[in-house]
Design a protein around this motif. Structure first.
Motif: not given
Length: 146
Positions: A72-75, A77-78
């Motif tokens: 779930d960490d945005p990094r 996902k990116d």
């Protein structure tokens, strides 16, 4: 005579223009390659950082549990967007990279394995695997014939 000279001058001007366009195209291509390599290196460094944070026991490897907590960490996902994979495919990706089925994948192998799945290399890797599989099958069939 004037038409012939005029025609010759037009050819010289056209060739200068074409040469300039070709040089510009080559420089642009070199710049794009450099940008892609820099981008890949920065994504790899970022991913190594994120996975090092996920590595709670500091073993240098990431277990499925440790990896799952960071999905779930945005990094993260990116990163998955950058390598053109969906986060929902994370479990399959992890199983693919966990070759020895130890539920532990070394961080460097994980990052390198992810980037191997990106882009045109996919078809080359698939062809290599198919070739290796055929070779193994031939050896296995010879062995079974004894």
């Amino acid at each position: 005579y004037i038409m012939l000279v005029f025609h010759g001058i037009l050819h010289v001007i056209a060739s200068i223009f074409v040469d300039s366009a070709m040089n510009s195209s080559k420089e642009e291509k070199d710049h794009l390659i450099f940008e892609e390599m820099t981008s890949k290196d920065s994504y790899m460094a970022l991913m190594k950082t994120v996975l090092s944070e996920a590595d709670i026991d500091k073993s240098g490897t990431v277990s499925w549990g440790e990896f799952q907590k960071y999905l779930d960490d945005p990094r993260m996902k990116d990163f998955f967007k950058a390598i053109e994979l969906d986060v929902t495919e994370a479990r399959g990706l992890y199983k693919l990279l966990d070759v020895d089925e130890s539920d532990e994948v070394p961080i460097d192998e994980f990052v390198t394995g992810c980037f191997r799945l990106k882009g045109a290399g996919k078809s080359l890797d698939l062809a290599s695997l198919m070739h290796e599989n055929k070779k193994v099958m031939r050896v296995l069939m010879k062995f079974m014939s004894y």
